[in-house]
Design a protein around this motif. Structure first.
Motif, short mmCIF file in Angstrom:
data_model
loop_
_atom_site.label_atom_id
_atom_site.label_comp_id
_atom_site.label_asym_id
_atom_site.label_seq_id
_atom_site.Cartn_x
_atom_site.Cartn_y
_atom_site.Cartn_z
N ILE A 141 44.06 46.08 46.86
CA ILE A 141 43.88 47.20 47.87
C ILE A 141 45.01 47.72 48.44
O ILE A 141 46.09 47.03 48.69
N ASP A 142 45.09 49.02 48.37
CA ASP A 142 46.17 49.82 48.77
C ASP A 142 45.94 50.41 50.28
O ASP A 142 45.25 51.33 50.44
N ARG A 143 46.34 49.68 51.24
CA ARG A 143 46.17 49.85 52.57
C ARG A 143 46.63 51.29 52.89
O ARG A 143 46.11 51.96 53.84
N GLN A 144 47.86 51.88 52.43
CA GLN A 144 48.30 52.97 52.67
C GLN A 144 47.63 54.31 52.23
O GLN A 144 47.35 55.15 52.92
N ALA A 145 47.24 53.87 50.87
CA ALA A 145 46.53 54.93 50.29
C ALA A 145 45.13 55.15 50.51
O ALA A 145 44.15 55.91 50.19
N ARG A 146 44.48 53.81 50.99
CA ARG A 146 43.11 53.73 51.35
C ARG A 146 42.13 53.87 50.08
O ARG A 146 41.13 54.46 50.03
N THR A 147 42.95 53.00 48.90
CA THR A 147 41.85 52.74 47.88
C THR A 147 41.96 51.34 47.35
O THR A 147 42.73 50.49 47.91
N ILE A 148 40.93 51.12 46.57
CA ILE A 148 40.69 49.70 45.90
C ILE A 148 40.80 49.89 44.44
O ILE A 148 40.66 51.02 43.96
N THR A 149 41.48 48.90 43.73
CA THR A 149 41.53 48.84 42.49
C THR A 149 40.50 47.99 41.87
O THR A 149 40.55 46.79 42.27
N ALA A 150 39.46 48.46 41.03
CA ALA A 150 38.35 47.62 40.50
C ALA A 150 38.40 47.39 38.86
O ALA A 150 38.92 48.19 38.55
#
Length: 566
Positions: free
Chosen positions: A91-100
């Motif tokens: 989880i990238d909280r700064q960019a608001r993305t997840i890696t799946a």
């Protein structure tokens, strides 16, 4: 905020089953404009994991019956994009993305979110014991787990099994293995089966296990596994140096919250190791929510932070997270651990705090026991419900209850659980208007009776002690300041009584009252408590000092402070 505010929002849910699946479905019912994506690392987005032991035992014969909803249904019913066999690894909280990561292919990709819901659940505890990777050692958490157990039993003609852990899943596995004709040894490191119960209430569980030929070993945990002679079966070694031969072993010693992803993302964890959330199910990051077995929540009774890996709270938490994402002010009240388990026809249920917890916290409480029929005694098939009620001595606030019996137990505990949510008291139980017909209940239900006993005590009409107090009572008897009075009939006394107790049957007590020593406190008991109460009232109205021992002889046997001669 109105749900229309979600028009451009993207919501990612990590994990399905109870909490995550409920959240996604609820959110769609609140808005048609949100883009909802659910990632589930397993093969089934929503399944009934509580049914897995019964699938192993053959009670549930069709695996498809365990599937609550599949990806296609989530798409057609809710327009939720479900990606099964896909694990979120970052989880990238700064960019608001997840890696799946797609597990079958290993392909990784990122996905954006405006709101994120963590529902990773809990992992079955599998300690690094010697021999833990030998074939034939299983846990029970997923449908593949249950299929593996079924296949192993059938392929190897399993006749002997060791079940490690005497909690909910452990007991259900014992029952279902016995149902398949397997001889079972149950290992529990603690001092009793069913640890959430108080010890005396767990006696009924031990009794039914013994009646079914289950070998129960308490106070001795598993230490390791060894391959059996000739490569067949295994030997299960315990911390106490014992060895038990088996064809397979079930390791069901509990679960721990799966917080690896949350921890890596820097989210706050609680003292119990779960994800810390507020009453809105928000984590320490206001756009990230967490629900289900991985979160810590406050106990409804004690206010303590804790873990409560149950499906009911997980579902409610999922709905509350969805409400708040949609702009509604929805709050989770907390958990009270309402739970039920069935074992060879016996039902065991509880809600709220147990006595062990109240003692640990130093919280004042009073306990009463009632033993009453599940329905009218004159209607065929009546059976006893053993009921323990815990309440606050100041105002009668209900703190918890536990019950065992063959019928009607869940119904009674559910009523108490609902009353507790309304901050109900024993006076509410006393006045509760419940269904009555001969085949369903009694005019004075088990719950009414418990409420009456407790309320009478608080009013000063019914002084009580419990069998825990027997050592002190005996000291008073030895000092000449008290007497023990058994008010049962002689035929009942012949089956067992407390040494030194005087026998004054209730049927003749009034006429023989002058025989009782004066100036001494009378500790009265009968078979289940009712005659003891009537005798106590007689004595009090006659100016005597009298106290009833709650639950009578039946509770004494359950508490293990006495034994029957039969």
């Amino acid at each position: 905020m109105h749900p229309a505010a979600l028009a451009a929002r993207r919501v990612v849910v990590i994990g399905g089953v109870a909490g995550g699946a409920s959240c996604a479905a609820r959110l769609r019912r609140l808005t048609e404009t949100a883009e909802i994506t659910l990632f589930e690392r397993g093969a089934n987005v929503s399944f009934a994991n509580c049914g897995l032991p019964y699938y192993v035992g053959g009670v549930i014969t069709d695996e498809s019956k365990l599937l609550v909803a599949n990806a296609a249904k989530f798409k057609s019913w809710f327009n939720v994009d479900v990606r099964e066999r896909t694990e979120v690894v970052a989880i990238d909280r700064q960019a608001r993305t997840i890696t799946a990561r797609e597990l079958p292919t290993g392909r990784e990709y990122s996905a954006p979110f405006d709101a994120l819901v963590l529902a990773p659940g809990a992992q079955a505890i599998r300690p690094p014991l010697p021999g833990i990777d030998l074939p034939g050692i299983f846990q029970m958490k997923t449908i593949p787990d249950s299929n593996a157990v079924r296949s192993f039993i059938e392929a190897n003609g399993v006749r002997r099994a060791v079940v490690v852990g005497a909690g909910f899943i452990g007991l259900e596995m014992v029952e279902n293995l016995v149902h398949r004709g397997v001889e079972v040894t149950l290992l529990e490191a603690g001092s009793q089966v069913m640890p959430p119960l108080d010890p005396e209430m767990a006696q009924a569980v031990s009794a039914v296990l013994a009646s079914k030929g289950v070998k129960v070993v308490l106070g001795d945990g598993v230490a390791g596994f060894e391959q059996g002679p000739g490569g067949k079966g295994m030997m299960v070694r315990t911390s106490g140096g014992k060895t038990y031969d088996a064809d397979m072993a079930m390791l069901v010693i509990g679960v721990r919250p799966d917080t690896a992803l949350a921890k890596t993302a820097g989210l706050e964890l609680g003292a119990r190791g779960g994800i810390r959330v507020d009453e809105h199910m928000r984590t320490s990051d206001p756009v990230i929510y967490a629900v289900g077995d991985a979160v810590e929540s406050k106990d409804w009774v004690t206010g303590e932070w804790g873990l409560c890996p149950l499906a009911g709270p997980a579902n409610r938490q999922g709905r509350i997270a969805a409400d708040n994402i949609a702009g509604r002010d929805s709050k989770f009240r907390g958990t009270q651990g309402t739970a039920v388990v069935g074992l060879f026809g016996l039902t065991i249920a509880s809600t709220g705090a147990n006595e062990k917890t109240l003692k640990r916290l130093g919280r004042p409480y009073v306990k009463v026991y009632t033993h009453a029929n599940n329905h009218a005694g004159y209607y065929p098939g009546a059976s006893t419900i053993d009921f323990k009620l815990l309440f606050d001595p100041k105002d009668g606030l209900i703190l918890g209850c536990q019950a065992t019996g063959t019928e009607g137990v869940d119904k009674r505990v559910d009523v108490v659980a609902a009353l507790m949510q309304l901050r109900g008291s024993v006076f509410d139980l006393e006045e509760a208007e419940l269904c009555y017909a001969p085949q369903y209940g009694s005019a004075k239900d088990v719950l009414n009776l418990a409420g009456m006993v407790a309320a009478n005590h608080l009013r000063g009409d019914h002084p009580i002690v419990s069998w825990d107090d027997l050592p002190r009572v005996k000291e008073e008897v030895a000092a000449g300041t008290a007497v023990l009075v058994d008010v049962r009939e002689p035929s009942e006394v012949a089956r067992g009584t407390v040494e030194g107790a005087l026998n004054y049957p209730l049927s003749s007590l009034r006429a023989r009252l002058h025989e009782l020593p004066k100036g001494k406190r009378c500790y009265v008991f009968c078979q289940v408590g009712l005659r003891g109460y009537n005798a106590t009232r007689q004595l009090l109205l006659a100016g005597r000092d009298a106290v009833n021992i709650s639950g009578g002889w039946r509770s004494a046997l359950q508490a293990g402070v006495v034994s029957s001669t039969l």
